[in-house]
Design a protein around this motif. Structure first.
Motif, PDB file in Angstrom:
ATOM      1  N   ARG A  60       0.898  -1.253  -0.072  1.00  0.00           N
ATOM      2  CA  ARG A  60      -0.044   0.053   0.009  1.00  0.00           C
ATOM      3  C   ARG A  60       0.865   1.341   0.003  1.00  0.00           C
ATOM      4  O   ARG A  60       0.317   2.341  -0.296  1.00  0.00           O
ATOM      5  N   GLY A  61       2.114   1.330   0.408  1.00  0.00           N
ATOM      6  CA  GLY A  61       2.877   2.291   0.437  1.00  0.00           C
ATOM      7  C   GLY A  61       3.732   2.346  -0.723  1.00  0.00           C
ATOM      8  O   GLY A  61       4.813   3.214  -0.701  1.00  0.00           O
ATOM      9  N   TRP A  62       3.670   1.606  -1.515  1.00  0.00           N
ATOM     10  CA  TRP A  62       4.626   1.631  -2.711  1.00  0.00           C
ATOM     11  C   TRP A  62       4.891   2.987  -3.664  1.00  0.00           C
ATOM     12  O   TRP A  62       3.677   3.612  -3.813  1.00  0.00           O
ATOM     13  N   ARG A  63       5.851   3.144  -3.904  1.00  0.00           N
ATOM     14  CA  ARG A  63       5.967   4.281  -4.866  1.00  0.00           C
ATOM     15  C   ARG A  63       6.052   3.777  -6.302  1.00  0.00           C
ATOM     16  O   ARG A  63       6.885   2.943  -6.831  1.00  0.00           O
ATOM     17  N   TYR A  64       5.142   4.141  -7.290  1.00  0.00           N
ATOM     18  CA  TYR A  64       5.111   3.762  -8.533  1.00  0.00           C
ATOM     19  C   TYR A  64       5.861   4.713  -9.595  1.00  0.00           C
ATOM     20  O   TYR A  64       6.356   5.757  -9.266  1.00  0.00           O
ATOM     21  N   PRO A  65       6.189   4.006 -10.790  1.00  0.00           N
ATOM     22  CA  PRO A  65       7.262   4.779 -11.552  1.00  0.00           C
ATOM     23  C   PRO A  65       6.610   5.948 -12.154  1.00  0.00           C
ATOM     24  O   PRO A  65       7.480   7.166 -12.396  1.00  0.00           O
ATOM     25  N   THR A  66       5.492   6.349 -12.277  1.00  0.00           N
ATOM     26  CA  THR A  66       5.011   7.646 -12.532  1.00  0.00           C
ATOM     27  C   THR A  66       3.534   7.950 -11.690  1.00  0.00           C
ATOM     28  O   THR A  66       2.987   7.094 -11.245  1.00  0.00           O
ATOM     29  N   PRO A  96      14.616 -19.841  -0.737  1.00  0.00           N
ATOM     30  CA  PRO A  96      14.466 -20.104   0.550  1.00  0.00           C
ATOM     31  C   PRO A  96      14.554 -18.790   1.626  1.00  0.00           C
ATOM     32  O   PRO A  96      14.582 -18.897   2.655  1.00  0.00           O
ATOM     33  N   LEU A  97      14.110 -17.638   0.625  1.00  0.00           N
ATOM     34  CA  LEU A  97      14.007 -16.487   1.573  1.00  0.00           C
ATOM     35  C   LEU A  97      12.864 -16.601   2.674  1.00  0.00           C
ATOM     36  O   LEU A  97      11.587 -16.871   2.303  1.00  0.00           O
ATOM     37  N   PRO A  98      13.210 -16.168   3.962  1.00  0.00           N
ATOM     38  CA  PRO A  98      12.240 -16.549   4.861  1.00  0.00           C
ATOM     39  C   PRO A  98      11.224 -15.335   4.907  1.00  0.00           C
ATOM     40  O   PRO A  98      11.412 -14.295   4.237  1.00  0.00           O
ATOM     41  N   GLU A  99       9.906 -15.772   5.177  1.00  0.00           N
ATOM     42  CA  GLU A  99       8.808 -14.830   4.979  1.00  0.00           C
ATOM     43  C   GLU A  99       8.833 -13.704   5.498  1.00  0.00           C
ATOM     44  O   GLU A  99       8.485 -12.504   4.916  1.00  0.00           O
ATOM     45  N   ALA A 100       9.515 -13.587   6.828  1.00  0.00           N
ATOM     46  CA  ALA A 100       9.705 -12.084   7.501  1.00  0.00           C
ATOM     47  C   ALA A 100      10.535 -11.235   6.658  1.00  0.00           C
ATOM     48  O   ALA A 100      10.165  -9.992   6.532  1.00  0.00           O
ATOM     49  N   GLU A 101      11.483 -11.980   5.837  1.00  0.00           N
ATOM     50  CA  GLU A 101      12.265 -11.029   5.083  1.00  0.00           C
ATOM     51  C   GLU A 101      11.557 -10.602   3.866  1.00  0.00           C
ATOM     52  O   GLU A 101      12.025  -9.521   3.296  1.00  0.00           O
ATOM     53  N   PHE A 102      10.885 -11.354   3.308  1.00  0.00           N
ATOM     54  CA  PHE A 102      10.013 -11.220   2.158  1.00  0.00           C
ATOM     55  C   PHE A 102       9.022 -10.000   2.376  1.00  0.00           C
ATOM     56  O   PHE A 102       8.849  -9.043   1.825  1.00  0.00           O
ATOM     57  N   THR A 103       8.556 -10.189   3.716  1.00  0.00           N
ATOM     58  CA  THR A 103       7.389  -8.880   4.146  1.00  0.00           C
ATOM     59  C   THR A 103       8.456  -7.454   4.147  1.00  0.00           C
ATOM     60  O   THR A 103       7.904  -6.748   3.642  1.00  0.00           O
ATOM     61  N   ARG A 104       9.694  -7.730   4.613  1.00  0.00           N
ATOM     62  CA  ARG A 104      10.507  -6.492   4.626  1.00  0.00           C
ATOM     63  C   ARG A 104      10.738  -5.963   3.504  1.00  0.00           C
ATOM     64  O   ARG A 104      10.744  -4.797   3.180  1.00  0.00           O
ATOM     65  N   LEU A 106       8.986  -6.364   0.631  1.00  0.00           N
ATOM     66  CA  LEU A 106       7.826  -5.656   0.247  1.00  0.00           C
ATOM     67  C   LEU A 106       7.299  -4.182   0.681  1.00  0.00           C
ATOM     68  O   LEU A 106       7.026  -3.379   0.031  1.00  0.00           O
ATOM     69  N   ARG A 107       7.603  -4.106   2.035  1.00  0.00           N
ATOM     70  CA  ARG A 107       7.310  -2.891   2.700  1.00  0.00           C
ATOM     71  C   ARG A 107       8.214  -1.762   2.003  1.00  0.00           C
ATOM     72  O   ARG A 107       8.126  -0.567   2.254  1.00  0.00           O
ATOM     73  N   GLU A 108       9.604  -2.226   1.939  1.00  0.00           N
ATOM     74  CA  GLU A 108      10.572  -1.209   1.234  1.00  0.00           C
ATOM     75  C   GLU A 108      10.263  -0.815  -0.119  1.00  0.00           C
ATOM     76  O   GLU A 108      10.710   0.372  -0.740  1.00  0.00           O
TER      77      GLU A 108
END
Length: 229
Positions: A60-66, A96-104, A106-108
């Motif tokens: 929800r907080g993503w910055r889109y290209p335009t 094998p990326l842990p779910e918590a790291e995937f969440t991080r 995505l938030r970034e």
């Protein structure tokens, strides 16, 4: 079914490959992910034209290209039109990326090559996101959903996402040619990117999957016999 097996499972034992040898099938996993999303669509639990951030709030907080880019929808992920950067072979190594790291991650936010919905560009990340959608909507781990909805109903009992649960003597191991010799590739444990390429299966099991898909033709009014219409 015609089958011809060649080669050996690994360079140490040199066991011959058979119909029951287990291979990691990489991006062929994506078809299982996509069909499960369509099954959830049929149940009214996922809308293909809904913004992905309805199911994965980290977007929800993503910055889109335009400034006038529309939000990514589920159909974009299925069709590789989300505008993400092509991520081979990086994506493959994230299995094998842990779910918590995937969440991080995505938030970034992630880099784009173009606004969503404007062109095809192959994306492992997109299918990892579909796996997150499957898990969030089902409230169960992605791997358990695929096993329960597709693998077990189709009798694919040897298939799964955790190589450690499979008999070592049936697994085909991976190698790469480096410094004039074969070097073992690391085994990839299940993780957040399994939805894009983490399934392990055999020719015997995979034939059941193909036979199921072929039942879609010819078009007819018969009762449905498989796990997905």
């Amino acid at each position: 079914v015609h089958l011809r097996a060649v080669g050996v499972q690994d360079l140490e034992s040199r066991r011959p490959v058979t119909a029951d040898t287990l291979f990691r099938i990489a991006s062929m996993t994506k078809a299982f992910t996509a069909l499960t999303v369509l099954q959830l669509r049929d149940e009214g639990r996922v809308r293909l034209d809904a913004p992905v951030d309805e199911y994965v709030p980290e977007l929800r907080g993503w910055r889109y290209p335009t400034a006038d880019s529309r939000r990514i929808d589920v159909r974009d992920l299925l069709h590789h039109t989300a505008g993400f950067v092509t991520d081979d072979p990086w994506g493959d190594r994230q299995t094998p990326l842990p779910e918590a790291e995937f969440t991080r991650l995505l938030r970034e936010g992630v880099p784009f090559t173009r606004p969503p919905g404007t062109a095809f560009e192959y994306s492992n990340l997109g299918y990892a996101l579909l796996g997150r959608i499957v898990g969030n909507v089902s409230r169960r781990p992605y791997e358990a959903v695929i096993e329960g909805r597709l693998l077990r109903p189709l009798g694919m009992g040897a298939s799964g996402f955790d190589y450690r649960a499979a008999p070592a003597g049936r697994r085909a191991l991976g190698y790469r040619w480096e410094d004039d010799a074969w070097q073992r590739e690391p085994d990839l444990a299940p993780g957040a990117f399994g939805a894009m390429g983490g399934l392990q299966t055999s020719a015997t099991d995979y034939a059941k999957w193909v036979a199921f898909l072929l039942q879609a033709w010819p078009a007819r009014d018969d009762a449905e016999a498989g796990p997905v219409r």
